[in-house]
Structures are given as C-alpha cells and as structure tokens.
Design an enzyme around this catalytic site. Structure first.
Site, PDB file in Angstrom:
ATOM      1  N   ARG A 118       0.809  -1.218   0.000  1.00 15.10           N
ATOM      2  CA  ARG A 118       0.000   0.000   0.000  1.00 15.10           C
ATOM      3  C   ARG A 118       0.849   1.278   0.000  1.00 15.10           C
ATOM      4  O   ARG A 118       0.332   2.371  -0.170  1.00 15.10           O
ATOM      5  CB  ARG A 118      -0.961  -0.027   1.203  1.00 15.10           C
ATOM      6  CG  ARG A 118      -2.062  -1.076   1.054  1.00 15.10           C
ATOM      7  CD  ARG A 118      -2.764  -1.377   2.372  1.00 15.10           C
ATOM      8  NE  ARG A 118      -2.004  -2.318   3.208  1.00 15.10           N
ATOM      9  CZ  ARG A 118      -2.433  -2.790   4.374  1.00 15.10           C
ATOM     10  NH1 ARG A 118      -3.614  -2.426   4.844  1.00 15.10           N
ATOM     11  NH2 ARG A 118      -1.696  -3.647   5.070  1.00 15.10           N
ATOM     12  N   ALA A 172      33.180  42.575  -1.082  1.00 12.92           N
ATOM     13  CA  ALA A 172      32.101  41.998  -1.899  1.00 12.92           C
ATOM     14  C   ALA A 172      32.653  41.294  -3.137  1.00 12.92           C
ATOM     15  O   ALA A 172      33.563  41.789  -3.788  1.00 12.92           O
ATOM     16  CB  ALA A 172      31.150  43.104  -2.321  1.00 12.92           C
TER      17      ALA A 172
HETATM   18  C1  UD1 Z   1      -2.147  -6.509  11.177  1.00 14.08           C
HETATM   19  C2  UD1 Z   1      -3.134  -7.387  11.956  1.00 14.08           C
HETATM   20  C3  UD1 Z   1      -4.338  -6.543  12.374  1.00 14.08           C
HETATM   21  C4  UD1 Z   1      -3.849  -5.396  13.221  1.00 14.08           C
HETATM   22  C5  UD1 Z   1      -2.797  -4.576  12.488  1.00 14.08           C
HETATM   23  C6  UD1 Z   1      -2.223  -3.603  13.468  1.00 14.08           C
HETATM   24  C7  UD1 Z   1      -2.886  -9.623  11.056  1.00 14.08           C
HETATM   25  C8  UD1 Z   1      -3.461 -10.675  10.195  1.00 14.08           C
HETATM   26  N1  UD1 Z   1      -3.541  -8.478  11.101  1.00 14.08           N
HETATM   27  O1  UD1 Z   1      -2.811  -6.044  10.008  1.00 14.08           O
HETATM   28  O2  UD1 Z   1      -5.256  -7.334  13.095  1.00 14.08           O
HETATM   29  O3  UD1 Z   1      -4.954  -4.571  13.574  1.00 14.08           O
HETATM   30  O4  UD1 Z   1      -1.729  -5.428  12.020  1.00 14.08           O
HETATM   31  O5  UD1 Z   1      -1.247  -2.832  12.871  1.00 14.08           O
HETATM   32  O6  UD1 Z   1      -1.875  -9.853  11.707  1.00 14.08           O
HETATM   33  N2  UD1 Z   1       4.481  -9.116   7.774  1.00 14.08           N
HETATM   34  C9  UD1 Z   1       5.446 -10.064   7.565  1.00 14.08           C
HETATM   35  N3  UD1 Z   1       5.173 -11.111   6.752  1.00 14.08           N
HETATM   36  C10 UD1 Z   1       3.973 -11.284   6.152  1.00 14.08           C
HETATM   37  C11 UD1 Z   1       2.970 -10.300   6.370  1.00 14.08           C
HETATM   38  C12 UD1 Z   1       3.251  -9.226   7.193  1.00 14.08           C
HETATM   39  O7  UD1 Z   1       6.545  -9.954   8.103  1.00 14.08           O
HETATM   40  O8  UD1 Z   1       3.806 -12.279   5.448  1.00 14.08           O
HETATM   41  C13 UD1 Z   1       4.792  -7.975   8.638  1.00 14.08           C
HETATM   42  C14 UD1 Z   1       4.752  -6.673   7.887  1.00 14.08           C
HETATM   43  O9  UD1 Z   1       6.041  -6.333   7.411  1.00 14.08           O
HETATM   44  C15 UD1 Z   1       4.264  -5.687   8.932  1.00 14.08           C
HETATM   45  C16 UD1 Z   1       3.472  -6.557   9.907  1.00 14.08           C
HETATM   46  O10 UD1 Z   1       3.815  -7.890   9.638  1.00 14.08           O
HETATM   47  O11 UD1 Z   1       5.338  -5.103   9.629  1.00 14.08           O
HETATM   48  C17 UD1 Z   1       1.962  -6.368   9.768  1.00 14.08           C
HETATM   49  O12 UD1 Z   1       1.580  -6.639   8.450  1.00 14.08           O
HETATM   50  P1  UD1 Z   1       0.488  -5.786   7.703  1.00 14.08           P
HETATM   51  O13 UD1 Z   1       0.301  -6.372   6.353  1.00 14.08           O
HETATM   52  O14 UD1 Z   1       0.788  -4.348   7.795  1.00 14.08           O
HETATM   53  O15 UD1 Z   1      -0.791  -6.130   8.613  1.00 14.08           O
HETATM   54  P2  UD1 Z   1      -2.075  -5.264   8.806  1.00 14.08           P
HETATM   55  O16 UD1 Z   1      -2.928  -5.380   7.607  1.00 14.08           O
HETATM   56  O17 UD1 Z   1      -1.701  -3.903   9.260  1.00 14.08           O
HETATM   57 CA    CA Z   2       0.101  -2.711   9.269  1.00 11.64          CA
END
Ligand code: UD1
Ligand code: CA
Length: 459
Positions: free
Chosen positions: A18, A381
C-alpha cells in the site's frame, strides 16, 4: 512477578504494497530515521535480550540498518503475520519463555505500553496477551470480537469482517505477548485464512476455543498506535512526532513562532530563549545554544551553533559556529566551516572547509573554500578563493589577521596573504603577499611593506 526470559520479535518482512514503493516499507524515513529503527530502539529499552527481526522483501537492503546484535530470520514468501512469526521458531524454541511481538510499521508505540503487556502476560495463566484500542477509523485494523460474556473471542480482519463486525470500535493494535511453548505449537497447526494467509491474529480464537485466558491491555492515547500502511499514514506519524518534539522544546524554553511549520529532528538540541522561525529544518546532530534566532526558511544539519547567533534564510551543513555569529540572508556554509566568535556572513556568502577567525566580516557575494582567515579580516564583496587549480587539485589559502581583501579580489590558491595586507578592488592575486603589503592589478603587483610605510596613503 515471574522472571521468565523475554525475547522481542519484530515483524518486518512485508513489502508494504500500500506504500506503492520500490523501497521496503520499513526503510521509509520517519523524522529523519528509517521506520524500522523505532522498533529496534523500543526493543533495546524493553530488554537486554537482542531482538529477532523477520525480514523478507529486499532483506539485504533492510539488513544494512541493523546492528550486529540483532538476529535476523527470513520469510522467503510473505504468507502472513502468523507464518512470519513462525520463522523465528527455529532459533527461539526452547530459548525463551515469553515472546513479545509487534510490527515494525507501528513506530510510535511507547515503551510503557510494551512494559504493560509484558507485565500482563507475566501475570496471566493463559497463553497470550493482546493490546486493544477504541477507534471508529478502520485503517486496516483487525476488529476485536467479544463473546456474550464480553470475553475476547476472536480478531477479524477488516477484509474478512461481516457488516456487523465492521461496526465494532474495539481494534487490535497488533502487539502481543505469548507463552512460547504454546505459541510455537499453535503456529505449527495454524490454518490459512480465506485469502490464503496465515494470520497471527487467529491465535486469539485458538486460545478462546481452548478456554484459556487472554490478557488484554487497552491503549488510551491513540497517537501511539498510528500504524503505517500507506503514505497518508506516514505523514500522520510524521506530524505526530513533530508535534511531540516541538512541544518538548517549547516546554524547555524555546520559542517556536509557528510549530506546525518548524521541523526539528529527534536528535537536535536547542538552548533556552532561542527562537526558531517558520519553515526551518534542523536535522541530524545539530545543537543550537541559548538566545539564538534561527530562520525563517533555514536548513541546518549536523552543526554546532553557540549562544547569541543569528541565522536567516540560510543553509548550513556540518559546521561549527561559535558565539555571536551572524549568517544570512542567503548564506551557505558547507561541510567543515568553522566560524569563530563574532563572524558575519552576509548575503550570498559561501564558506567551505575553512576556519574564519574572530570578527571576520564577509558581507556580500563571496566564496571562501579551503582557507584559514585570521581575526578581524574583511572580505570585500564578490571576492573568492580560486581553490580548484588547473591541475584539478584543491589548494589552500591562508590569510592573516586584519587583512583587507578589496572587492572582487580573486585569490588564486595556493596562496598566503600576510597580516594587515590589502588587495585592490578587482585584483587577481597569484603570488603570496607579505604582511603589511599591498597587491593591486591583474595579475596583481605586490608592493612590499607599502602599508606599514604608508605608501598606499594610509597609516
Ligand atoms: C495486522 C493485523 C491486524 C492489526 C494490524 C495492526 C494480522 C493478520 N492483522 O494487520 O489485526 O490490527 O496489524 O497494525 O496480523 N508481515 C510479515 N510477513 C507477512 C505479512 C506481514 O513480516 O507475510 C509484517 C509486515 O512487514 C508488517 C506486519 O507484519 O510489519 C503487519 O503486516 P500488515 O500487512 O501491515 O498487517 P495489517 O494489515 O496492518
Ligand atoms: Ca500494518
């Protein structure tokens, strides 16, 4: 309270789709520092145990901001937060009783909040504790589903939520503390969601189904839970940090005429009764003394400024200004400039890698590079040091005390100008000028000792 060993795990493998960026989300700068460094700083404050960071997308680039203490595990395919955490099981299984987990895209979390959830889990007989907040702004947060008895039953992601669930205002902050034995076992049997991702949040439902107690901490200041999923969120986090920093300095006795348009990086230090005017950026390891007036429209990075200085409409990098120095409007001090007490740099003055002695005046359109200038010397200057020779080397210019450099003098380095010497307007000085002497013309003729003997009509 238990003294169980605790290891922090930071999730940072995601691409951050995003953000619409070629750069991994966690490397995007926030108040001058890569986003990931906020999580690392928090980890360091919470325990001496080195954290484990889960990396995936562009891992080599991200690794560059990690120090040697940090342990890295890789998630080669981004299959969800549960899958990400499971990558740490190999190095942590049997190594630690408690695992504290949060995402690197939550840079504003406070150490107090992390301490609270760790305490909560230390006192919990159940396998996990979570942090929730109240918010009617979705922003991609998971929703907390509670049972009829108001127990936390599940976390439902926004994309999977029903119409009814979408109206829930209790959200999942994304910070968890787990009993590790239970955690690694459950992650191994975690089922993928409808979208095929392994959700860490599904462990809440596992725990509920096993009738185990889930610890819950509630956040009161929603500023600290600004999660960064896109660049609008990034700007919100930047704003929040900026107002925190600016409020801090105002409480310490610094006047910010327009705090919303004043940009002070976290490591900058400011003295009492200093005034910072709008659209000023102070970055890096900059330190400003007492009673200075800085700005408007000024950028200063990695610079030490003494007391009672004035800098307006100017750019200063990696320099030192002693007390009572006055720069601008439109001055540019480049790396290695040292301006002693009382120096004045006026319009369009540029200084680089040079030491200017006490009370040197350089009022208009001049360039001094690779030079040492003695006390009370006046640079007329339009005068410049021609420091870049035809041999493509940089050469030094050494100017003594009380020298008068006439307007539009070209000082062709390497060159020495003795104390009390003078140069005529428009002269091109190619040879050393002894003290008390006058240099005039193109190329300049040197009239030795003319000043002391009064041959130029003075003294
Ligand atoms: C996640 C939570 C959501 C919470 C929110 C808070 C889950 C399924 N959802 O959603 O409930 O409200 O965080 O901020 O956990 N990441 C990995 N590997 C992956 C996917 C993600 O390392 O395969 C890491 C990302 O780099 C990031 C974090 O996990 O730092 C969260 O991932 P993101 O995709 O931002 O989750 P949200 O949609 O924000
Ligand atoms: Ca997040």
């Amino acid at each position: 309270m238990s003294t169980k060993k605790l290891v922090p795990v930071i999730l940072a493998a995601g691409k951050g789709t995003r953000m619409v960026s070629e750069m991994p989300k966690v490397l995007h700068p926030l108040a001058d520092k890569p986003m990931l460094t906020y999580a690392l700083d928090l980890a360091e404050q919470i325990t001496d145990e080195p954290p484990v960071v889960v990396l995936g997308f562009e891992a080599e680039k991200v690794q560059k901001v990690l120090d040697d203490r940090v342990r890295v595990v890789f998630q080669s395919q981004q299959l969800g937060t549960g899958h990400a955490l499971n990558q740490a099981s190999e190095i942590l299984m049997g190594q630690s009783e408690l695992i504290l987990v949060w995402a690197a895209d939550m840079p504003l979390l406070s150490v107090e909040l992390l301490e609270k959830i760790v305490d909560c889990q230390r006192n919990n007989n159940g396998p996990m504790s979570i942090v929730t907040a109240q918010s009617d702004n979705h922003r991609g947060f998971g929703k907390i589903v509670r049972s009829d008895e108001q127990k936390v039953q599940a976390i439902v992601e926004q994309i999977d939520a029903t119409e009814d669930q979408l109206s829930i205002t209790e959200i999942n902050v994304g910070v968890y503390c787990f009993a590790s034995d239970w955690l690694w076992k459950q992650l191994n049997v975690l089922k993928p969601s409808a979208s095929g991702e392994y959700y860490l949040t599904d462990l809440v439902e596992c725990s509920y189904n096993q009738s185990k107690t889930i610890g819950v901490i509630t956040v009161t200041d929603n500023n600290e839970i600004i999660g960064i999923n896109n660049r609008v969120h990034l700007a919100e986090a930047e704003n929040s940090i900026r107002s925190q920093t600016n409020n801090y300095w105002m409480e310490k006795g610094v006047t910010l005429q327009d705090p919303e348009n004043t940009y002070i990086s976290p490591d900058v230090k400011l003295g009492k009764d200093t005034i910072v005017l709008p659209n000023t950026h102070l970055t890096g390891n900059t330190k400003v003394g007492d009673r200075c007036v800085i700005g408007p429209n000024t950028t200063i990075s990695d610079t030490i400024i003494g007391d009672d200085c004035k800098v307006k409409y100017s750019v200063i990098e990696m320099s030192v200004l002693e007390n009572e120095v006055d720069v601008g409007p439109f001055g540019h001090l480049r790396a290695g400039s040292h301006l002693s007490r009382g120096v004045h740099i006026g319009n369009f003055g540029e200084v680089k890698n040079s030491h200017l002695g006490r009370d040197v005046k350089m009022g208009h359109f001049s360039y001094i590079g690779d030079a040492t200038v003695g006390e009370r010397t006046n640079i007329g200057a339009g005068s410049i040091t021609c420091n870049f020779g035809m041999d493509k080397q940089k050469h030094r210019t050494v100017i003594g005390d009380d020298v008068f450099i006439g307007s539009d003098t070209m000082l062709v380095a390497p060159l020495k100008i003795g104390s009390r010497a003078k140069t005529g307007a428009g002269s091109v000085v190619t040879k050393d000028v002894p003290k008390d002497s006058l240099a005039v013309g193109v190329p300049a003729r040197v009239i030795v000792n003319s000043i002391k003997k009064g041959k130029d009509g003075e003294q």
